[in-house]
Design an enzyme around this catalytic site. Sequence first.
Site, short mmCIF file in Angstrom:
data_model
loop_
_atom_site.label_atom_id
_atom_site.label_comp_id
_atom_site.label_asym_id
_atom_site.label_seq_id
_atom_site.Cartn_x
_atom_site.Cartn_y
_atom_site.Cartn_z
N HIS A 50 -2.86 7.95 6.05
CA HIS A 50 -3.03 6.63 5.44
C HIS A 50 -4.47 6.17 5.69
CE1 HIS A 50 -1.93 2.87 3.69
NE2 HIS A 50 -2.20 2.20 4.78
N CYS A 100 0.81 -1.22 0.00
CA CYS A 100 0.00 0.00 0.00
C CYS A 100 0.84 1.27 0.00
CB CYS A 100 -0.94 -0.02 1.19
SG CYS A 100 -1.88 -1.54 1.20
N LYS A 148 -9.38 8.12 1.63
CA LYS A 148 -9.79 6.74 1.31
C LYS A 148 -11.29 6.57 1.55
CE LYS A 148 -5.54 4.06 1.84
NZ LYS A 148 -4.50 4.96 2.38
N HIS A 172 -9.55 2.26 -0.84
CA HIS A 172 -8.15 1.89 -0.69
C HIS A 172 -7.69 1.23 -1.98
CE1 HIS A 172 -4.30 0.92 0.59
NE2 HIS A 172 -4.53 0.41 1.79
N PHE A 203 1.52 -3.01 4.45
CA PHE A 203 1.79 -4.36 4.95
C PHE A 203 3.27 -4.65 4.69
CE2 PHE A 203 -2.65 -6.55 4.52
CZ PHE A 203 -3.06 -5.89 5.66
N GLU A 245 -1.92 5.06 13.62
CA GLU A 245 -1.49 6.28 12.92
C GLU A 245 -1.65 7.49 13.84
OE1 GLU A 245 -3.24 6.80 9.05
OE2 GLU A 245 -1.84 8.41 8.54
#
Lengths: 403, 106
Positions: free
Chosen positions: A294, A162, A326, A331, A390, A305
């Site tokens: 994010h 991502c 998002k 996403h 990830f 976050e």
Amino acid sequence: MRRVAVTGIGTVSALGLNRNEFWDALSNGRSGIGPLTHPDHQDLRFSQSAEVRGFQPENYFAAKHADTMDRFAQFSVVAAREAASDSGIEWTADLRERTVIATGSCIGGQSSQDHQFWDLYKLGKSRIHPFTIPRTMANAGASHISMDLGITGPSFTLSTACSSAAHAIGMAFTMVRGGQAELALAGGSEAPFSYGILKAWEALRVVSPDTCRPFSKNRSGMILGEGSAMLVLETWDAARARGAQIYCELVGFGMSSDAHHLTQPSPEGAARAMQAALRDAGVHADQIGYINAHGTGTEANDATETKAIQLVFGDCAPRIPVSSTKSMHGHALGAAAALEAAATVLALHHGVLPPTANFGETDPQCNLDVIANQARQQQVEFALSNSFAFGGMNAVLAFKSVA
Amino acid sequence: MRGSHPEEVILKEMSSAVENAHNDVASTVLDLLATSQRLPREQVTLNSTFEELKMDSLDAINLIFAVEEKFNISIPDDAAKSIRTVREMVDGVVSLMKNRALMQNK
């Protein structure tokens, strides 16, 4: 080192097929999340997605050409064409040779592969289409852009889940800044809506059953998206010399690794990437006026976050406007950071901070100034765009307003 | 069972069958847990918590996948998130299997 200007933007997303539709939706807090259209959607535990709707390949490519491209590669070329045209760049053979193409993609053309392997494993066929490999390869997006625009300089594709597009934009930025290239087309693209990939996301149990509500107390997971965004980066001096429209300046890029866990985020790792971006930009934490988070909408990401932002910004943290776009474009995995960089650039350009759509009740674990549901008219000087992947691979871009 | 009321007998037999089924599920879940987490079988018990076994979220969905495959059931996301102990997992599986049996008998 040379200053780097952003002079072109192209986007294809759930919010529309071009930059203007993208910004119109973002600045009005309108989400592109809707019903999943995959024919086997009833076999899945989730039913919503942020798909690119109404995209007709024949509007952009000759049929024979389109046959060689996975949807993700088609998106990347359409976004690159729009960005290049937006920048008003006049191509010369020399400039084409001094231009870098850097694309990010998480899964490349695996949707094409998934369809072909179905024939093999499920239908028992003994051969699959010869375009399977060239459609599937993750660098196909960059390759098609180079052929389409005749760009003969360096090109490459990065895959860091991502964060892919943030790493791609960041590396292209360092090349233009350092003199290895005069111009860059950088971004990411993704098209993950094939049955096997949807099933794989279902198995991870991070997709929301209804919608994406980043930083809200009642958030229930992410919504998968698709699309592409490409930015044109060039030296500040060249952009000024040719009288180009400068959206903003790209001033810093920071990366870090969590060295912690395959899928669980780490506040320290995310904080290190933000700190690295600030250091690279030569900017103090208290100068940052907006963070495009994010913000996936999962329980773990948004709380982590928040902690990371608190680690970096300390007492200033509750005062910095934060949003996760998002909630509107979904996403889009390897394209996510490119769409969010485009959103951040447009926010600085217009003096409007896009909101977090679908925002409900404040979560004490996400104690930030979340821009809820409605955009804010606010001109800020510096903004960050966060991407945490990830694998614990983090990338943060820092932009500076021209205003 | 002589002298018992027939209904009581049936109930007793039923509850004993349910108990046996429950024990079978428990034993299978413990096997799956040991295999998927690469733990010695004697180290895992019904009273183990995922935390004690040092299982993180990825380990948990790995176990849930093994359990779904073994019992041919589908564990909803909400339930998957709330399961924290082996006992909760076993109770959940038994309840899903009961529901399935009821649906099939309808």
